[in-house]
Design a protein around this motif. Structure first.
Motif, short mmCIF file in Angstrom:
data_model
loop_
_atom_site.label_atom_id
_atom_site.label_comp_id
_atom_site.label_asym_id
_atom_site.label_seq_id
_atom_site.Cartn_x
_atom_site.Cartn_y
_atom_site.Cartn_z
N ARG A 27 27.45 29.18 -28.72
CA ARG A 27 28.58 30.10 -28.86
C ARG A 27 28.35 31.13 -29.95
NH1 ARG A 27 34.42 29.16 -31.50
NH2 ARG A 27 33.07 29.63 -33.27
N GLY A 28 27.64 30.76 -31.00
CA GLY A 28 27.47 31.68 -32.11
C GLY A 28 26.39 32.72 -31.91
N PRO B 91 22.12 28.92 -38.45
CA PRO B 91 23.42 28.25 -38.58
C PRO B 91 23.34 27.06 -39.51
CG PRO B 91 22.43 27.79 -36.45
CD PRO B 91 21.58 28.82 -37.09
N ASP B 92 24.47 26.65 -40.05
CA ASP B 92 24.50 25.62 -41.08
C ASP B 92 24.03 24.26 -40.59
OD1 ASP B 92 25.42 27.33 -43.04
OD2 ASP B 92 27.54 26.94 -42.62
N TYR B 93 24.07 24.01 -39.28
CA TYR B 93 23.66 22.69 -38.79
C TYR B 93 22.15 22.59 -38.60
CZ TYR B 93 23.61 25.02 -34.21
OH TYR B 93 23.36 25.87 -33.17
N GLY C 162 19.96 20.45 -41.94
CA GLY C 162 21.20 21.21 -42.04
C GLY C 162 22.13 20.58 -43.05
N ARG C 163 23.39 20.43 -42.70
CA ARG C 163 24.37 19.83 -43.60
C ARG C 163 24.38 18.29 -43.53
NH1 ARG C 163 28.44 23.19 -45.73
NH2 ARG C 163 27.65 25.33 -45.73
N LEU D 9 38.40 18.95 -38.87
CA LEU D 9 37.64 20.18 -38.63
C LEU D 9 38.13 21.35 -39.46
CD1 LEU D 9 37.29 19.91 -34.74
CD2 LEU D 9 35.59 19.33 -36.48
N GLN D 10 39.36 21.28 -39.92
CA GLN D 10 39.88 22.36 -40.76
C GLN D 10 39.21 22.36 -42.12
OE1 GLN D 10 44.24 23.15 -40.86
NE2 GLN D 10 44.07 22.85 -43.07
N ASN D 11 39.06 21.19 -42.72
CA ASN D 11 38.47 21.07 -44.04
C ASN D 11 36.99 20.71 -44.02
OD1 ASN D 11 40.91 21.56 -45.55
ND2 ASN D 11 41.60 19.53 -44.91
N ASP D 12 36.51 20.28 -42.85
CA ASP D 12 35.12 19.84 -42.72
C ASP D 12 34.57 20.32 -41.37
OD1 ASP D 12 32.71 18.42 -42.96
OD2 ASP D 12 33.60 16.57 -42.15
N PRO D 13 34.40 21.63 -41.21
CA PRO D 13 33.97 22.15 -39.91
C PRO D 13 32.56 21.71 -39.52
CG PRO D 13 33.92 23.88 -41.57
CD PRO D 13 34.62 22.70 -42.19
N HIS D 14 31.77 21.22 -40.49
CA HIS D 14 30.40 20.82 -40.19
C HIS D 14 30.30 19.34 -39.79
CE1 HIS D 14 29.23 24.71 -41.67
NE2 HIS D 14 29.83 24.47 -42.81
#
Length: 480
Positions: free
Chosen positions: A48-49, A227-229, A417-418, A435-440
């Motif tokens: 998606r990104g 990407p972060d992952y 990644g993370r 997912l709001q506070n920890d999207p990864h």
């Protein structure tokens, strides 16, 4: 199957309701002189990104960006299983693969096949008076279940030529509307290692001689957005540069197909849907039900869209595609049940109430990769049930051998990644993420006393989903 599932169960339509669905299409789109054509474009492993319209500042996707500007871009669209064959079976059946039987890959010794009782999208559209054709990657079985009127020729790595090969079908003088299923093999891994390049990245289908009609777009690994992952190492950047080049080839194929539709005078009566079957072919995305594996691009353009170029936040998934397309066509059967529901009513909305929960169900990729997972995902929280949590997480052969994974290991890195490599390989029974506070998705709240009520609530919803979709793996709540 989405929110309010305990009230709704399956989508159940009587013959009268089916007639109402057809009437609704006629009333909503009275300006159209005939039922719309439908084109579904499926790319292979496109994240998606990795489109301009989804915020990537580097990758060049002008044709997909233009399509999004004419329609709606879903920000919360999900595959239900991050594996090629299994995902495509959901796209074409409206049923989760634990029910339709396509548990994993169709080809070679993997040999997964859907059950004979499945009534697929192309068969239902043929029965409703549509002409149906497919071109490119098929990857489901048996053909009797997923039967199209015609299979058009064309190599799935050559998307512009694929589009040109659709001309006769699209421009036919037949008065019937058509359904075209256009499936590329890009930007999937393949073509061997680029031994002439630093770090020998996978070619992602790129080749020195190029492809007919394609102006290859190349990328500097130093300019890539990692990407972060994924690990920001030279091997990963080299592979992402190849992947981006393949994405740009996909975009040119989409542009040429739209040009073919316009030249045939069909574009103004054609619905175009663009999706990817699952996340990108890197560990951390494809084959996993973490967000990069299942949250994917979904662009829908209808000729009658008034509120154009919007982003819709409805949580839709690929089980919804068949019901939606049948709804567009006024062809919803009155004697058959789907797991999904039509998202046609939300195409003009930026925010859609009642579309707040979605589910996922993954069991296999390759035959050697048994690792069943079930997921309930809300807007904020997500629960993953790793049914085979006692096993080490299995690798797809191409991801294990990738320059990115091997380069990270050779460097002695303990993180990918993370996430730590150990956390990637050894997963607990439950993973609960905010997912709001920890999207990864790295802080597992499943054992947090403050989140036990939410955990139990989401486990109950997952069980209800399994009961209502007749998931055989529901037995694992008791036996493992």
């Amino acid at each position: 199957m989405q929110s309010n599932m305990n009230r709704r169960g399956f989508l159940r339509l009587s013959a009268g309701a089916a007639a109402l669905a057809s009437f609704s299409w006629t009333a909503s789109h009275a300006g159209a002189s005939k039922r719309p054509n439908v084109v579904v474009i499926v790319s292979d492993d496109h994240g998606r990104g990795d489109l301009g319209c989804y915020g990537n500042p580097v990758v060049q996707t002008p044709h997909l960006d233009a399509l999004a500007a004419e329609g709606v871009r879903f920000t919360n669209a999900f595959c239900t299983t991050a594996s090629c064959s299994a995902s495509r079976s959901v796209i074409l059946s409206g049923l989760y693969n634990h029910y339709n039987g396509q548990y994993g890959h169709e080809h070679s010794y993997h040999h997964f096949r859907s059950f004979d009782h499945v009534r697929s999208l192309p068969v239902l559209l043929t029965q409703a008076g549509y002409r149906t054709a497919r071109i490119g990657k098929y990857h489901v079985a048996p053909e009797e279940v997923y039967r199209f009127d015609v299979a058009l020729p064309g190599g799935s790595r050559s998307p512009v030529r694929m589009a040109d090969n659709c001309k006769a079908f699209v421009a036919s003088g037949d008065a019937k509307p058509f359904f075209l299923y256009f499936c590329m093999s890009d930007p999937h891994r393949g073509g061997g290692k680029a031994a002439d390049l630093p770090h020998e990245p996978d070619r992602f289908g790129n080749r020195d001689q190029g492809y007919p009609g394609v102006k290859e777009v190349t990328y500097d690994p130093e300019e890539i957005v990692v990407p972060d992952y994924l690990p920001d190492i030279p091997e990963c950047r080299a592979e992402l540069a190849q992947y981006y080049q393949s994405v740009s080839r996909v975009d040119q194929g989409v542009g040429r197909l739209i040009e073919v539709l316009k030249q045939a005078g069909q574009y103004d009566n054609t619905i175009v849907i663009y999706i990817s079957d699952n996340g990108i072919a890197f560990a951390g995305a494809k084959t996993t039900l973490y967000e990069p594996g299942m949250n994917l691009p979904c662009i829908v353009r209808t000729p009658w869209q008034k509120n154009k170029g919007i982003a819709c936040d409805a949580l839709v998934n690929y089980a919804d595609l068949t019901p939606t397309i049948l709804d567009f066509a006024g062809a919803t059967p009155g004697d058959y049940e789907f797991h999904g529901r039509s998202f046609q009513p939300v195409l003009e909305r930026r925010h859609a109430d009642g579309w707040d929960t979605t589910y996922a169900s993954h069991t296999f990729h390759e035959i050697t990769m048994y690792y069943p997972m079930r997921v309930v995902r809300e807007r904020r929280f997500k629960l993953i049930w790793n049914i085979a949590h006692g096993l080490e997480y299995p690798f797809a052969s191409d991801l294990l051998e990738s320059a990115t994974w091997q380069g990270n290991l050779k460097r002695g890195n303990t993180r990918y990644g993370r996430r730590t490599i150990d956390a990637y390989l050894h997963r607990p029974r439950f993973e609960l993420y905010d997912l709001q506070n920890d999207p990864h998705e790295v802080v597992n709240l499943a054992d947090d006393p403050d989140h036990q009520a939410r955990l139990n609530e989401m486990k109950a919803r997952l069980k209800a989903f399994q009961e209502q979709t007749k998931d055989p793996w529901i037995l694992k709540w008791e036996y493992e």
